[in-house]
Write an enzyme that holds these catalytic residues in place. Structure first.
Site, PDB file in Angstrom:
ATOM      1  N   ASP A   1       6.110  -5.563   6.612  1.00 56.49           N
ATOM      2  CA  ASP A   1       4.919  -5.073   6.525  1.00 56.49           C
ATOM      3  C   ASP A   1       3.957  -5.937   5.945  1.00 56.49           C
ATOM      4  O   ASP A   1       3.691  -6.030   4.856  1.00 56.49           O
ATOM      5  CB  ASP A   1       4.685  -3.646   5.875  1.00 56.49           C
ATOM      6  CG  ASP A   1       3.322  -3.258   6.062  1.00 56.49           C
ATOM      7  OD1 ASP A   1       2.458  -3.790   6.983  1.00 56.49           O
ATOM      8  OD2 ASP A   1       2.947  -2.417   5.274  1.00 56.49           O
TER       9      ASP A   1
ATOM     10  N   SER B   1       0.806  -8.836   5.620  1.00 54.59           N
ATOM     11  CA  SER B   1      -0.806  -9.074   6.215  1.00 54.59           C
ATOM     12  C   SER B   1      -0.819 -10.149   7.162  1.00 54.59           C
ATOM     13  O   SER B   1       0.388 -10.598   7.718  1.00 54.59           O
ATOM     14  CB  SER B   1      -1.923  -9.393   5.092  1.00 54.59           C
ATOM     15  OG  SER B   1      -1.237 -10.475   4.000  1.00 54.59           O
TER      16      SER B   1
ATOM     17  N   ASP C   1       0.821  -1.439  -0.233  1.00 56.71           N
ATOM     18  CA  ASP C   1       0.053   0.124  -0.029  1.00 56.71           C
ATOM     19  C   ASP C   1       0.850   1.310  -0.121  1.00 56.71           C
ATOM     20  O   ASP C   1       0.375   2.253  -0.241  1.00 56.71           O
ATOM     21  CB  ASP C   1      -1.019   0.128   1.001  1.00 56.71           C
ATOM     22  CG  ASP C   1      -0.093  -0.054   2.392  1.00 56.71           C
ATOM     23  OD1 ASP C   1       0.915   0.569   2.878  1.00 56.71           O
ATOM     24  OD2 ASP C   1      -0.738  -1.087   3.389  1.00 56.71           O
TER      25      ASP C   1
END
Length: 292
Positions: A164, A166, A95
């Site tokens: 980072d 999920s 993201d």
């Protein structure tokens, strides 16, 4: 989990066995994007009260109103624990939020990011520009490939590695194993530091302990820190940190920014005081992690 199960009557509900018996629901104004990439289901929602939200495999990754607390803490906890974090590797983070924050640190000269899912990168740039802007920072070199393979091919190159990921479902499962921490250790320069998303002690204590132990078996200095993210399960998430330097004291930041510097960098959550407080854990968590 089927989309019809999570989206009903204008609400998205985060239903997952990782946190049994509970879920967070967000009121939805509009589904902005929905697709199934090679690796996972990707959805972007315009919510009523939390801005835009990124959902991967039915799990909330971030919302516009509170994403900064996670992005700042996973970035600045390790960066401010290293004396000279010049070269940083980000694994995951499609993201762009972590890249956005890492680029703010004045000591950082080069950022390398490896994200396996091109779909997340594309969707974030288009629908989540407040984070996706980090993917196009001039300090950043971006690779679309598997983080495992990348680190195996890049030994002793990075001062800090930030994972980072999920949650441990789908393509992220491998990022919580001991073999992954060993690969990170080999990719670090002497004295290097790692920081990985590690779940919440309130809903997945066994998973937190397992991830922490994997890190502890590889790194001579380890710690677990927490931050507040209201739209994550239980409103809290944690990070495991490991250092190759036996003298590292994660609880005391080496780089302390003035209020003016914090304002210039646009930091809204992180400060030296918050850094120190992040390592103050409740007794049950300390005992579970054998930190007492």
């Amino acid at each position: 989990m089927l989309l019809m199960d999570s989206l009903k009557a204008g609400w998205f509900s985060e239903l997952n066995d990782l946190w049994p018996g509970m879920c967070l629901s967000l009121q939805v104004d509009k589904v902005l994007h929905k697709e199934k990439s090679k690796y996972q289901d990707i959805m972007v929602l315009q919510t009523k009260n939390h801005g835009k939200a990124l959902i991967l495999d039915g799990i909330i990754q971030c919302t516009e109103t509170d994403e900064f607390s996670y992005q700042e803490m996973i970035s600045f906890l390790p960066l401010c624990s290293h004396p000279a974090p010049k070269k940083v590797l980000i694994v995951g983070g499609g993201d762009g939020g972590v890249a956005r924050e890492v680029a703010k640190h004045p000591a950082v000269e080069e950022i390398t990011q490896v994200e396996i899912d091109e779909g997340v990168l594309r969707v974030s740039r288009e629908h989540l520009p407040f984070m996706g802007c980090g993917l196009d920072h001039p300090k950043l070199t971006l690779y679309v490939e598997d983080g495992f393979k990348f680190m195996a091919d890049h030994r002793e190159q990075f001062d800090v590695i930030i994972t980072d990921s999920s949650d441990p479902v789908g393509p992220a499962v491998s990022l919580f194993q001991k073999s992954y921490f060993s690969l990170m250790q080999q990719a670090l320069r002497p004295g290097g530091i790692v920081c990985s998303q590690a779940g919440t002690v309130w809903a997945s204590l066994d998973h937190v302990c397992q991830t922490f132990n994997h890190c502890h078996q590889v790194f001579p200095r380890t710690a677990y820190a927490i931050t507040s993210v209201p739209t994550y399960p239980t409103g809290q998430i944690g990070f495991v940190l490991g250092s190759l330097n036996q003298e590292t004291n994660f609880k005391e930041p080496l780089r302390i920014f003035s209020e003016e510097e914090l304002d210039q960098m646009g930091l809204r959550y992180y400060s030296a005081e918050v850094h120190r407080a992040a390592f103050s854990l409740p007794r049950f968590a300390q005992q579970a992690l054998s930190l007492r």
